[in-house]
Scaffold this motif. Structure first.
Motif, PDB file in Angstrom:
ATOM      1  N   THR A  36       0.856  -1.181   0.000  1.00  0.00           N
ATOM      2  CA  THR A  36       0.000   0.000   0.000  1.00  0.00           C
ATOM      3  C   THR A  36       0.892   1.231   0.000  1.00  0.00           C
ATOM      4  O   THR A  36       1.698   1.410   0.907  1.00  0.00           O
ATOM      5  CB  THR A  36      -0.928   0.009   1.215  1.00  0.00           C
ATOM      6  OG1 THR A  36      -1.761  -1.160   1.187  1.00  0.00           O
ATOM      7  CG2 THR A  36      -1.810   1.257   1.215  1.00  0.00           C
ATOM      8  N   GLN A  42      -0.434   4.507  -0.721  1.00  0.00           N
ATOM      9  CA  GLN A  42      -1.167   5.700  -0.283  1.00  0.00           C
ATOM     10  C   GLN A  42      -2.552   5.301   0.192  1.00  0.00           C
ATOM     11  O   GLN A  42      -3.244   4.534  -0.470  1.00  0.00           O
ATOM     12  CB  GLN A  42      -1.297   6.720  -1.423  1.00  0.00           C
ATOM     13  CG  GLN A  42      -2.141   7.934  -1.046  1.00  0.00           C
ATOM     14  CD  GLN A  42      -2.150   9.000  -2.107  1.00  0.00           C
ATOM     15  OE1 GLN A  42      -1.104   9.545  -2.458  1.00  0.00           O
ATOM     16  NE2 GLN A  42      -3.332   9.344  -2.621  1.00  0.00           N
ATOM     17  N   LYS A  89       6.173   4.407  -7.739  1.00  0.00           N
ATOM     18  CA  LYS A  89       6.215   5.674  -7.009  1.00  0.00           C
ATOM     19  C   LYS A  89       6.449   6.845  -7.962  1.00  0.00           C
ATOM     20  O   LYS A  89       5.828   7.906  -7.818  1.00  0.00           O
ATOM     21  CB  LYS A  89       7.302   5.625  -5.940  1.00  0.00           C
ATOM     22  CG  LYS A  89       6.955   4.693  -4.775  1.00  0.00           C
ATOM     23  CD  LYS A  89       8.078   4.637  -3.748  1.00  0.00           C
ATOM     24  CE  LYS A  89       7.705   3.737  -2.578  1.00  0.00           C
ATOM     25  NZ  LYS A  89       8.798   3.627  -1.582  1.00  0.00           N
ATOM     26  N   GLU A 135       3.644   9.755  -8.637  1.00  0.00           N
ATOM     27  CA  GLU A 135       3.934  11.178  -8.418  1.00  0.00           C
ATOM     28  C   GLU A 135       3.742  11.985  -9.694  1.00  0.00           C
ATOM     29  O   GLU A 135       3.349  13.153  -9.646  1.00  0.00           O
ATOM     30  CB  GLU A 135       5.352  11.353  -7.876  1.00  0.00           C
ATOM     31  CG  GLU A 135       5.560  10.779  -6.477  1.00  0.00           C
ATOM     32  CD  GLU A 135       4.579  11.333  -5.460  1.00  0.00           C
ATOM     33  OE1 GLU A 135       4.218  12.534  -5.555  1.00  0.00           O
ATOM     34  OE2 GLU A 135       4.157  10.569  -4.571  1.00  0.00           O
ATOM     35  N   ARG A 163      -5.806  14.617  -4.325  1.00  0.00           N
ATOM     36  CA  ARG A 163      -4.976  13.424  -4.078  1.00  0.00           C
ATOM     37  C   ARG A 163      -5.467  12.603  -2.893  1.00  0.00           C
ATOM     38  O   ARG A 163      -5.376  11.374  -2.897  1.00  0.00           O
ATOM     39  CB  ARG A 163      -3.525  13.869  -3.845  1.00  0.00           C
ATOM     40  CG  ARG A 163      -2.587  12.715  -3.552  1.00  0.00           C
ATOM     41  CD  ARG A 163      -1.142  13.136  -3.545  1.00  0.00           C
ATOM     42  NE  ARG A 163      -0.266  11.991  -3.316  1.00  0.00           N
ATOM     43  CZ  ARG A 163       1.019  11.943  -3.623  1.00  0.00           C
ATOM     44  NH1 ARG A 163       1.605  13.001  -4.172  1.00  0.00           N
ATOM     45  NH2 ARG A 163       1.731  10.854  -3.398  1.00  0.00           N
ATOM     46  N   ASN A 164      -6.004  13.255  -1.881  1.00  0.00           N
ATOM     47  CA  ASN A 164      -6.408  12.545  -0.661  1.00  0.00           C
ATOM     48  C   ASN A 164      -7.614  11.634  -0.872  1.00  0.00           C
ATOM     49  O   ASN A 164      -8.042  10.952   0.055  1.00  0.00           O
ATOM     50  CB  ASN A 164      -6.696  13.530   0.465  1.00  0.00           C
ATOM     51  CG  ASN A 164      -7.831  14.484   0.128  1.00  0.00           C
ATOM     52  OD1 ASN A 164      -8.285  14.557  -1.008  1.00  0.00           O
ATOM     53  ND2 ASN A 164      -8.284  15.229   1.120  1.00  0.00           N
ATOM     54  N   HIS A 213      -6.681   5.717  -3.156  1.00  0.00           N
ATOM     55  CA  HIS A 213      -6.041   4.590  -2.471  1.00  0.00           C
ATOM     56  C   HIS A 213      -5.179   3.876  -3.507  1.00  0.00           C
ATOM     57  O   HIS A 213      -5.686   3.412  -4.534  1.00  0.00           O
ATOM     58  CB  HIS A 213      -7.128   3.660  -1.925  1.00  0.00           C
ATOM     59  CG  HIS A 213      -6.597   2.474  -1.178  1.00  0.00           C
ATOM     60  ND1 HIS A 213      -7.397   1.407  -0.835  1.00  0.00           N
ATOM     61  CD2 HIS A 213      -5.360   2.184  -0.705  1.00  0.00           C
ATOM     62  CE1 HIS A 213      -6.671   0.510  -0.183  1.00  0.00           C
ATOM     63  NE2 HIS A 213      -5.431   0.952  -0.097  1.00  0.00           N
TER      64      HIS A 213
END
Length: 426
Positions: free
Chosen positions: A167, A169, A200, A204, A216-217, A220
């Protein structure tokens, strides 16, 4: 006036059916029903057949707006309650099979393609309909079958021997989020640290673009370590064939840089038991290529200098249903008939421009809008999009959906992406 009346009637009908299916627990249990289909045929006749039903431990897709779709797509899967006939779930998609139908090979040869769809597991008997549309937005074939959740031949998968994953994020709200699984293709077990590094970097790159950056929040992200026997991917034109997890290859439909996998059952089997809804396949190759298919997958070469813009571009296809905005000198693939308005939000044939970005235009904007290097930031109606130099239009002179060099999505694409994010998370 006639068109407006039609769309009002369509909206009212749509709203009436939607209101019946918003309580997830009334119709579904917290499991995934994975349905494997075979699409087969040629340009003159297409058929759909059920291959296999599978059940997985959890449902990771939408739990609200169950009967709505954020874009029409080239097909839809529709679930109805068997007893009442009420629509209880709907999703849209595109497929390689439908794209292949536009190629010359489909004129003379019948072929079959795997397709896999995920729906929440019904509590009771349900009728599942799959519809495929042509590029005039007309149904070309459909089939309906009944699913009985007590059927002992529904195969259980994802309950053990789950593919290792990390995981990367977590979202702020796990009940309302978008789940993306990056999966390794052409990475040997010893190369998994490289895969995690590649994920990653790709992740990004996506979150450097608006509106992903601001929202972004709501995402998952997991990285799935599907191991391959061989490193890399197959390159048929060079006579190179590799034994990889997803059997991906270049030269799809004899197009040199078109990198895809046709093995969708393998793809979803590797992902069984893992939280995912949208899929990004990273392919361990330095050769330029990729592809993105709405609500199927985004597949991108991981080690080319243009990997970052390509993975973002392809996710525009697979997640938000955005069309390509570039054009060819010779239109080899007539994807967008000039007498039909495309369903994609970022291109138009002007047959129904009112439903597109007309409300974003300055009142003085000419339609079509002449190219002008002094007004690169001006929303307009620029000819040349959807692989066609003439008759198909885009909203901006340049965009991430047009070139790899442009650093961001245009305002129309950003609006569509944000709409889709909010559709899933609000």
């Amino acid at each position: 006036m006639k068109n407006r009346f039609f769309y009002l009637l369509l909206f009212l009908t749509f709203f009436a059916t939607n209101g019946m299916a918003q309580d997830f627990s009334k119709y579904f249990t917290d499991k995934t029903l994975r349905i494997n289909y075979t699409f087969t045929g040629d340009v003159s006749k297409q058929d759909i057949a059920v291959d296999e039903l599978c059940v997985e431990p959890r449902w990771w897709g939408k739990r609200n707006r169950l009967t709505e779709v954020p874009m029409e797509g080239n097909g839809q899967i529709i679930v109805k309650d068997h007893a009442t006939g009420a629509v209880i779930y709907r999703n849209s998609f595109s497929t390689l099979f439908q794209e292949w139908l536009s190629y010359p090979e489909a004129q003379t040869t019948r072929k079959s393609f795997e397709n896999v769809f995920l729906v929440p597991m019904p509590l009771k008997k349900a009728d599942v309909t799959v519809e495929l549309y042509n590029n005039h937005r007309q149904i070309i074939t459909q089939m309906t079958h009944t699913v009985d959740p007590t059927d002992i031949l529904i195969r259980h998968t994802g309950y053990k021997d789950v593919t290792p994953y990390e995981t990367l994020q977590m979202p702020d709200d796990t009940a309302r989020c978008i789940r993306i699984a990056y999966i390794a293709e052409g990475y040997q077990p010893s190369e998994m640290p490289l895969f995690i590094k590649d994920v990653k970097e790709a992740m990004e790159a996506m979150f450097a673009h608006e509106p992903f950056k601001s929202l972004r929040n709501r995402f998952h992200i997991v990285a799935v370590k599907a191991p391959s026997v061989d490193s890399g991917t197959s390159e048929p034109r060079a006579g190179i064939w590799k034994n990889t997890a997803l059997h991906s290859h270049f030269d799809t439909f004899y197009s040199e840089r078109y990198l895809t996998t046709l093995h969708l059952k393998d793809l979803h089997e590797w992902l069984a038991g893992i939280p995912y809804e949208h899929i990004i396949v990273l392919v361990n190759t330095t050769t330029y290529g990729g592809g993105g298919i709405l609500n199927s997958y985004n597949l991108t070469a991981a080690h080319h200098p243009k990997t970052k813009p390509v993975v973002v571009h392809e996710f525009g296809h697979s997640f938000a249903g955005l069309a390509d905005e570039y054009a060819y000198e010779a239109e080899a693939i007539p994807m967008y008939p000039k007498d039909t308005e495309p369903w994609e939000a970022n291109i138009t044939t002007l047959k129904d421009f009112h439903s597109k970005w007309e409300n974003m235009l300055d009142k003085r904007t000419k339609i079509p809008t002449p190219l002008n290097p002094k007004h690169m930031e001006k929303v307009g109606v620029y000819e040349g999009a959807g692989y066609s130099l003439k008759g198909v239009y885009r909203a901006f002179q340049d965009c991430r959906m047009r070139t790899n060099e442009n650093p961001e999505f245009c305002p129309v694409c950003r609006r569509q992406i944000e709409r889709v994010i909010r559709f899933y998370t609000e």
